[in-house]
Design a protein around this motif. Structure first.
Motif, short mmCIF file in Angstrom:
data_model
loop_
_atom_site.label_atom_id
_atom_site.label_comp_id
_atom_site.label_asym_id
_atom_site.label_seq_id
_atom_site.Cartn_x
_atom_site.Cartn_y
_atom_site.Cartn_z
N PRO A 126 38.99 41.06 38.53
CA PRO A 126 39.27 41.47 39.91
C PRO A 126 38.24 42.47 40.42
CG PRO A 126 41.22 41.72 38.50
CD PRO A 126 40.04 41.47 37.60
N ALA B 44 37.06 44.70 44.37
CA ALA B 44 37.52 45.07 45.70
C ALA B 44 37.44 43.87 46.63
CB ALA B 44 36.69 46.23 46.23
N LEU C 148 40.47 41.67 45.96
CA LEU C 148 41.67 42.27 46.55
C LEU C 148 41.70 42.05 48.06
CD1 LEU C 148 41.68 45.64 44.57
CD2 LEU C 148 43.34 43.81 44.33
N ASN C 149 40.57 42.23 48.70
CA ASN C 149 40.48 42.01 50.14
C ASN C 149 40.75 40.55 50.50
OD1 ASN C 149 39.57 42.85 52.96
ND2 ASN C 149 38.09 41.24 52.51
N LEU D 123 48.17 40.53 43.18
CA LEU D 123 47.09 39.82 42.50
C LEU D 123 47.35 39.89 41.00
CD1 LEU D 123 43.28 40.11 43.16
CD2 LEU D 123 44.16 40.53 40.88
N LEU E 24 39.86 49.65 38.62
CA LEU E 24 40.96 48.89 39.22
C LEU E 24 42.17 49.79 39.49
CD1 LEU E 24 40.86 45.55 37.18
CD2 LEU E 24 40.23 45.88 39.57
N ASP F 251 43.87 50.44 43.06
CA ASP F 251 45.30 50.23 43.27
C ASP F 251 45.93 51.43 43.98
OD1 ASP F 251 46.87 48.00 42.87
OD2 ASP F 251 48.03 48.95 41.27
N VAL G 77 47.52 45.30 48.89
CA VAL G 77 47.67 44.35 47.80
C VAL G 77 47.78 45.14 46.50
CG1 VAL G 77 45.17 44.09 47.54
CG2 VAL G 77 46.67 42.31 46.66
N LYS G 78 48.56 44.62 45.55
CA LYS G 78 48.76 45.30 44.26
C LYS G 78 48.25 44.39 43.15
CE LYS G 78 52.33 47.27 41.25
NZ LYS G 78 51.59 48.53 41.06
N ALA G 79 47.47 44.96 42.22
CA ALA G 79 46.95 44.19 41.09
C ALA G 79 47.79 44.47 39.85
CB ALA G 79 45.50 44.57 40.82
#
Length: 386
Positions: A321, A323, A326-327, A344, A359, A363, A369-371
């Protein structure tokens, strides 16, 4: 109901349309999808009736007179991706209409009769293949350095981000940490199987870990070398003595080009296998906590109903992952009007500790969004039951 729609426009020959449709069908079958059910393929007459909610991309075969120009103009006005393409020796400026000349075109290779590159490109546009195109070259420096450098440069020229240990680790970086980090973010490994390849514990670890991560392997076997059983499931290219120009390479140009084409085809199989592995683990954790999978949406999003009736949309991704990833997930969720912040889901094994810390920082900073790690999916989802 279909989730993806494509269009083949312009003036392809009947054979070009058939081969393109067949290759797309073979690639999406790796994901358990099929043409006609999960993916619709339009022509100029039907493209106007596409479902605007679905992921969409088009291919335009350039021809004199610019056929189906009105359809292309409508797609460009709607900001839909259209890939212009011409033959190997054809004039892009003459055959592609001005409305499409801002877009990077694809010149079809004479040795790519099945239109594999074009199929990959359009599947990237709808999100079935990730836009990152990463290859890892595994080799012994003492036996195949020239061939490794040749394939590194050739793959780079074809749009791949290629990892080669002599080129891609900065001085002072922790060598093995960077190597494993780059391996787990690769789609395909090209293994140069020379006589002493398996004598090195480092190359044995590379091939073993690639297999553990379900990364597809192309094994290029040196002349008169008997490969080990270690890699009996890899796709193999056996070199004849006259196909190797020197003991360490390079490889005859036509054979090297054919290896690149195999990488292109194996890439979808590799991404699909890794995606299926992540989603399988994710589903198991969802069921373990008593939640349920309600639906599969566009861009392979998974709708999870928690015990408190909260609906969470999860986006499993292949690789590391960032940025940008995530976008991308946040943008897709917003476009699909999914309501709340998506999740994610990724596999953390092999990622550098420094990147894991990065990461964690992302977060904290990014709330759209959450990883979460797939190994901790059940734990994280249960924590959302509030």
């Amino acid at each position: 109901m279909s989730l993806y729609e494509l269009a083949i426009l312009g003036q392809p020959t009947g054979e070009e349309r058939r081969r393109l449709t067949t290759t797309i069908g073979e690639m999406i079958a790796d994901f358990g999808l099929s043409v006609g059910e999960d993916i619709l393929i339009h022509d100029g007459q039907s493209v106007g009736g596409r479902d605007r909610r679905n992921a969409f991309a088009a291919i335009y075969f350039g021809r004199a007179g610019h056929p189906e120009l009105a359809q292309v103009e409508e797609l460009v006005a709607a900001s839909m991706p259209v890939i212009p393409t011409v033959g190997h020796t054809e004039d892009f400026g003459a055959l592609i209409p001005k409305v499409l000349q801002f877009a990077n075109g694809l010149r079809r290779r004479p040795d790519d009769g099945n239109l594999t590159e074009l199929s990959s490109a359009v599947l990237e546009c709808v999100g079935l293949l990730r836009p990152q195109r990463r290859v890892f070259v595994s080799y012994r420096r003492t036996e195949s350095r020239a061939a490794a450098l040749q394939l590194h440069d050739l793959l780079n020229s074809r749009g791949f981000d290629v990892f080669l240990d002599t080129h891609d680790i900065r001085p002072g970086d922790p060598f093995q940490d960077v190597l494993w980090h780059r391996l787990v973010d690769s789609d395909v490994m090209v293994m140069l199987d020379t006589p002493s390849y398996s004598a090195s514990r480092w190359t044995r670890q590379e091939i073993g870990r690639a297999r553990a991560k379900e990364i597809q392997v192309i094994r290029v076997i040196w002349p008169e070398h008997t490969p080990t059983m270690l890699t009996d499931m890899a796709e193999s290219v056996y070199l004849d003595p006259e196909e190797l120009l020197g003991q360490e390479g390079p490889i005859v140009e036509a054979i090297a080009e054919s290896i690149v084409l195999r990488v292109e085809r194996l890439r979808s199989r590799s991404i699909a296998a890794r995606y299926m592995s992540i989603t399988g683990k994710f589903r198991a954790d969802v069921e373990k906590i008593g939640a349920s999978i309600e639906a599969i949406g566009a861009h392979r999003a998974i709708a999870v109903r928690l015990l408190n009736e909260r609906l969470v949309w999860a986006y499993p991704i292949v690789g590391i992952p960032s940025a940008e990833a995530l976008n991308d997930v946040a943008s897709k969720a917003k476009k699909a009007e999914q309501g709340e912040a998506p999740v994610l889901v990724y596999d953390h094994v092999g990622i550098r500790d420094a990147w894991i810390q990065h990461l964690a920082w992302l977060d904290e900073q990014i709330k759209s969004v959450k990883a979460i790690r797939v190994a901790e999916a059940g734990w994280a989802l249960a924590g959302m039951d509030d």
